[in-house]
Design a protein around this motif. Structure first.
Motif, short mmCIF file in Angstrom:
data_model
loop_
_atom_site.label_atom_id
_atom_site.label_comp_id
_atom_site.label_asym_id
_atom_site.label_seq_id
_atom_site.Cartn_x
_atom_site.Cartn_y
_atom_site.Cartn_z
N ILE A 184 39.02 36.12 32.40
CA ILE A 184 39.55 35.26 31.35
C ILE A 184 40.74 34.42 31.82
N GLU A 185 41.45 34.93 32.86
CA GLU A 185 42.67 34.26 33.30
C GLU A 185 42.43 32.81 33.68
N GLU A 186 41.33 32.53 34.32
CA GLU A 186 41.05 31.16 34.79
C GLU A 186 40.83 30.19 33.63
N PHE A 187 40.39 30.72 32.47
CA PHE A 187 39.95 29.85 31.38
C PHE A 187 40.93 29.75 30.22
N ARG A 188 41.97 30.60 30.20
CA ARG A 188 42.93 30.54 29.09
C ARG A 188 43.54 29.15 28.88
N PRO A 189 44.12 28.53 29.94
CA PRO A 189 44.80 27.25 29.71
C PRO A 189 43.86 26.15 29.20
N ALA A 190 42.69 26.01 29.83
CA ALA A 190 41.81 24.88 29.52
C ALA A 190 41.15 25.00 28.16
N ILE A 191 40.91 26.23 27.69
CA ILE A 191 40.16 26.40 26.44
C ILE A 191 41.08 26.73 25.27
N VAL A 192 41.87 27.79 25.39
CA VAL A 192 42.67 28.22 24.23
C VAL A 192 44.01 27.49 24.15
N ASP A 193 44.79 27.49 25.24
CA ASP A 193 46.11 26.87 25.19
C ASP A 193 46.01 25.40 24.79
N GLY A 201 28.19 47.22 44.57
CA GLY A 201 28.91 46.17 45.27
C GLY A 201 30.32 45.99 44.73
N GLN A 202 30.49 46.13 43.41
CA GLN A 202 31.83 46.06 42.83
C GLN A 202 32.72 47.19 43.35
N LEU A 203 32.17 48.40 43.38
CA LEU A 203 32.95 49.55 43.85
C LEU A 203 33.33 49.40 45.32
N GLN A 204 32.39 48.91 46.12
CA GLN A 204 32.68 48.71 47.54
C GLN A 204 33.76 47.65 47.74
N ALA A 205 33.74 46.61 46.90
CA ALA A 205 34.74 45.55 47.02
C ALA A 205 36.15 46.06 46.73
N LEU A 206 36.25 47.07 45.85
CA LEU A 206 37.56 47.64 45.54
C LEU A 206 38.23 48.23 46.78
N ASN A 207 37.43 48.71 47.71
CA ASN A 207 37.95 49.36 48.91
C ASN A 207 37.86 48.47 50.14
N SER A 208 37.70 47.17 49.91
CA SER A 208 37.64 46.24 51.04
C SER A 208 38.48 45.01 50.72
N ILE A 209 38.60 44.16 51.69
CA ILE A 209 39.39 42.93 51.51
C ILE A 209 38.76 42.02 50.46
N LYS A 210 37.46 42.21 50.19
CA LYS A 210 36.76 41.34 49.24
C LYS A 210 37.41 41.43 47.85
N GLY A 211 37.78 42.64 47.41
CA GLY A 211 38.42 42.79 46.10
C GLY A 211 39.74 42.05 46.02
N SER A 212 40.52 42.12 47.11
CA SER A 212 41.80 41.41 47.14
C SER A 212 41.60 39.90 47.12
N LEU A 213 40.58 39.43 47.82
CA LEU A 213 40.30 37.99 47.83
C LEU A 213 39.95 37.50 46.44
N ILE A 214 39.16 38.28 45.70
CA ILE A 214 38.79 37.91 44.33
C ILE A 214 40.04 37.84 43.45
N ALA A 215 40.87 38.87 43.52
CA ALA A 215 42.08 38.91 42.69
C ALA A 215 42.99 37.73 43.00
N GLY A 216 43.17 37.44 44.28
CA GLY A 216 44.03 36.32 44.66
C GLY A 216 43.51 34.99 44.14
N GLN A 217 42.20 34.78 44.23
CA GLN A 217 41.62 33.52 43.77
C GLN A 217 41.75 33.38 42.26
N MET A 218 41.64 34.49 41.54
CA MET A 218 41.76 34.42 40.07
C MET A 218 43.16 34.01 39.65
#
Length: 757
Positions: A669-678, A508-525
């Motif tokens: 990790i991007e979503e959690f850097r500010p709230a936990i470490v920063d 499912g991860q590999l399929q998402a790389l070649n579909s809009i699903k992977g882009s949606l995940i990246a954008g949300q992150m």
């Protein structure tokens, strides 16, 4: 077998068990105490009746006891004589039948029980990854068992005509109510008969055998059972076949509404609610346990009632062996509130601390954190005394501890959080596994003995630490990761459970790389990261305005620009471009937002520490070195969550895949850097600057240890998320599971974590 039942020694043993239970008598109204007066004569007469096959039991005396929601359950009470006979029969046929039963049956069996059934259920979910469950429920199971079919099957096992007749006589005997109205038993086993549980188990043994045909998780406790499967399709197939078998072969009715569902919504089994990533008490069950505490946490007679100890022991024997500490702490907190209120009512009657200790002599708690503070709590409840002048009558002052309770609760949560982590920062330390738990020694001296149930993670921050092979094997089996860090906070190695492969999910991860699903995940992150940076700046502006006047003045403009960048990321529109192009766009906007973010951070810390701007690994200034070290610890927890969710850490969406780099960890990790470490590092340099230092181009060992402790404390702090109070470490694991469910089309969208400021 029949002669064994008539054996004198066996009958005496049966009588002793009946006497020890001392439960209510039956229709003849002869109590255990009355039977005991001449028990040998009564037992000899009973033995003679059995030997001559003249024994006839009395009818069951029916009584109704309340159930939930205004319903009642009918019990059949046996006379003392009939209890002895059934106990003797049980001692003979019980072991014979138990040898037939399968490992999936846990009810009313020696060395089984509900605790092991719950653990087996969690194993099927967590390790076998069976997230679809079949929800089935018998309609009045005991009352509907076909006795003729039961006895036909039983005769093939017992093969003793006299014993078969005796069992049939005991189980088919009629019942009477207190007005002596006679009711024949046409079917069903009497609830209250000593033989009913083992015979019910025997009747459902056929269901256990039937379920051997299917590669599904199946656990049964008496008439309560759960079926788990790894796909919705297979779960529905099993549901169809098992309902047909129960209806046509077992001739038992099921309650309507049987269905297949996913564990992300949870299901309750044996009082425990299971989800796909955790288990615990449902709100309904938690309320039920609290009601039990309300009934016994009373000082109406000047002391805790005898039933208090029995209730706490019951909770301890079941729930303490199963539940995470957060539930047990919740129950201890509630018990403390109840007793504090009771003490307040009765304090005027007590003149000394000794009187309070006497009244609370039975006081006990479920968790070590509360139990260790038991004596201090009693002293606190006893009140404080004023120093009295000579010849002045002693006066006892009362205090209102309401504010102290909340402070104490926060302290207990910190103590509990500390117990979840084992942080090793000194060289020359040895860790091993002992009978008591995990042992930590240095130069032969015991430093710590930590119960294995408390430790969830081990972090090694220095060289020269030795681990025993027993400890490594235990941690791998118990799913306790061991992480090794270098002086810059980079994770250099880890030991963990190797069972992390899920071919379907990886596909499912590999399929998402070649579909809009992977882009949606990246954008949300990326949106999640920028939003949390904005919220962290608002957090410091809200709580620390007096310390950052310049920061407060320039913040609105920075927030306006960061919000504009955030709004420019159109997830679902730009995302239809090739992922490589979309990534460049995302990183461009993430970089723009970062410029404003770190500029504002520089204003926050400039009076405390030099900050030349954000620098990654290799930075030699204190602030950047602390950030990098903190990110390393967070990185290990993100990696752990990804593995537990069975995601492939090397297939990423925001970051380009790199050889031997778990780039999905870089994504999440991007979503959690500010709230936990920063947030943690900024607070430390503003409050504890004098205790922080560099040692050459690395953080000093003391600073590393203090920073690691603070990061872990933050990871285990509680936050409102999805309507629940959850630890941030739990939220990270949930976020990884959310990503996995989205990739498997079990979730409609991927929603990034949002920091509550």
């Amino acid at each position: 077998m029949y002669q064994q039942i008539c054996d004198w020694a066996r009958l005496v043993e049966a009588w002793e068990k009946v006497e020890a239970k001392n439960t209510a008598g039956g229709v003849d109204r002869v109590r255990v105490g009355e039977f005991k007066l001449d028990w040998e004569d009564r037992l000899k007469a009973l033995q003679k009746e059995l030997e001559q096959q003249r024994y006839i039991p009395e009818p069951y005396l029916t009584v109704k006891i309340p159930k939930d929601k205004g319903e009642y359950r009918e019990l059949g009470l046996l006379t003392v004589r009939d209890k002895i006979v059934q106990q003797s029969i049980l001692s003979v046929i019980g072991p014979v039948l138990d040898d037939l039963f399968l490992d999936t049956s846990y009810g009313y069996r020696r060395d089984k029980g509900p605790v092991k059934a719950v653990r087996r259920t969690w194993h099927e979910i967590h390790h076998c990854r069976r997230y679809w469950f079949v929800n089935l429920d018998f309609d009045s199971f005991f009352d509907n068992i076909p006795l003729d079919r039961l006895f036909r099957r039983l005769s093939k096992v017992i093969q003793n005509e006299a014993l078969e007749r005796l069992i049939s006589l005991c189980m088919q005997m009629a019942k009477v109510d207190r007005t002596m109205q006679w009711r024949y038993r046409e079917k069903g086993l009497a609830q209250g008969a000593l033989l009913s549980p083992v015979l019910a188990n025997f009747y459902l043994h056929e269901l256990d055998q039937f379920m051997l045909r299917y590669s599904a998780g199946y656990i049964r406790y008496a008439d309560d059972f759960l079926i788990l499967a790894d796909s919705e399709r297979y779960a529905n197939e099993v549901l169809r076949k098992v309902t047909t078998f129960i209806d046509q072969t077992l001739k038992l009715p099921l309650n309507p509404g049987a269905k297949v569902a996913h564990l992300n919504r949870g299901t309750t089994f044996l009082g425990i609610t299971f989800y796909d990533d955790r288990y615990g008490l449902s709100d309904e069950k938690l309320s039920s346990v609290k009601e039990k505490l309300e009934q016994v946490c009373t000082l109406s007679d000047g002391e805790l009632p005898a039933k208090y100890s029995e209730t706490l022991e019951g909770i301890r024997n079941y729930y303490c062996r199963l539940l995470p500490d957060e539930y047990l702490l919740c129950l201890d907190e509630y018990q403390e509130e109840l007793l504090e209120s009771e003490v307040k009512k009765h304090r005027s009657k007590w003149r000394t601390q000794k009187a309070v200790r006497t009244a609370l002599d039975r006081l006990t708690f479920l968790t070590d954190v509360y139990q260790q503070d038991r004596k201090k709590l009693i002293v606190e409840w006893s009140g404080r005394r004023k120093k009295r002048k000579p010849d002045q009558e002693e006066e006892v002052l009362t205090i209102d501890p309401a504010k102290a309770i909340e402070k104490k609760r926060r302290m207990y949560r910190k103590l509990q959080s500390a117990s979840l982590e084992l942080l090793i920062s000194q060289p020359g330390v040895w860790l091993g596994k002992s009978r008591r738990g995990i042992t930590v020694k240095q130069k032969g001296r015991n430093l710590l003995n930590a119960p294995t149930a408390n430790v969830k993670h081990i972090s090694i921050l220095n060289k020269g630490v030795t681990l025993s092979s027993n400890l490594i094997a235990h941690c791998a089996k118990a799913d306790i990761p061991i992480d090794f860090f270098d002086g810059r906070g980079r994770i250099i190695s880890r030991i963990y459970d190797p069972d992390t492969v899920d071919a379907v999910l990886w596909d499912g991860q590999l399929q998402a790389l070649n579909s809009i699903k992977g882009s949606l995940i990246a954008g949300q992150m990326v949106r999640g990261k920028i939003r949390n940076q904005i919220y962290l700046l608002k957090y410091f502006n809200k709580y620390q305005k007096q310390r950052a006047t310049a920061f407060a003045k320039t913040l609105p403009e920075a927030l306006e620009k960061m919000n504009a960048i955030l709004e420019s990321i159109k997830v679902g529109q730009e995302a239809d471009t090739p992922l490589s192009n979309y990534r460049k766009s995302l990183f461009g906007k993430e970089g723009q937002a970062a410029q404003f973010y770190w500029k504002m951070i520089a204003q926050l810390v400039r009076d405390n520490v030099p900050f030349p701007g954000r620098k990654g690994q290799g930075a030699t200034d204190l602030f950047n070195a602390m950030l990098n070290y903190g990110y390393g610890i967070l990185y290990s927890r993100i990696w752990d969550a990804i593995l537990k969710a069975r995601l492939n850490p090397y297939i990423s969406f925001l970051h380009t895949r790199q050889l031997k780099k778990p780039t999905l960890t870089f994504d999440l990790i991007e979503e959690f850097r500010p709230a936990i470490v920063d947030r943690t590092v900024i607070s430390m340099v503003r409050k504890e600057r004098r205790d922080l230092a560099m040692d050459g181009d690395l953080l000093s060992l003391a600073t590393r240890k203090k920073l690691a402790e603070k990061i872990l404390e933050r990871l285990h702090s509680f936050e409102m998320h999805g309507g629940e109070h959850l630890r941030l470490s739990t939220i990270i694991r949930r976020q990884a599971r959310l990503l996995a469910r989205y990739l498997l089309d079990q979730q409609k969208k991927y929603k990034p974590y949002t920091f509550k400021w």
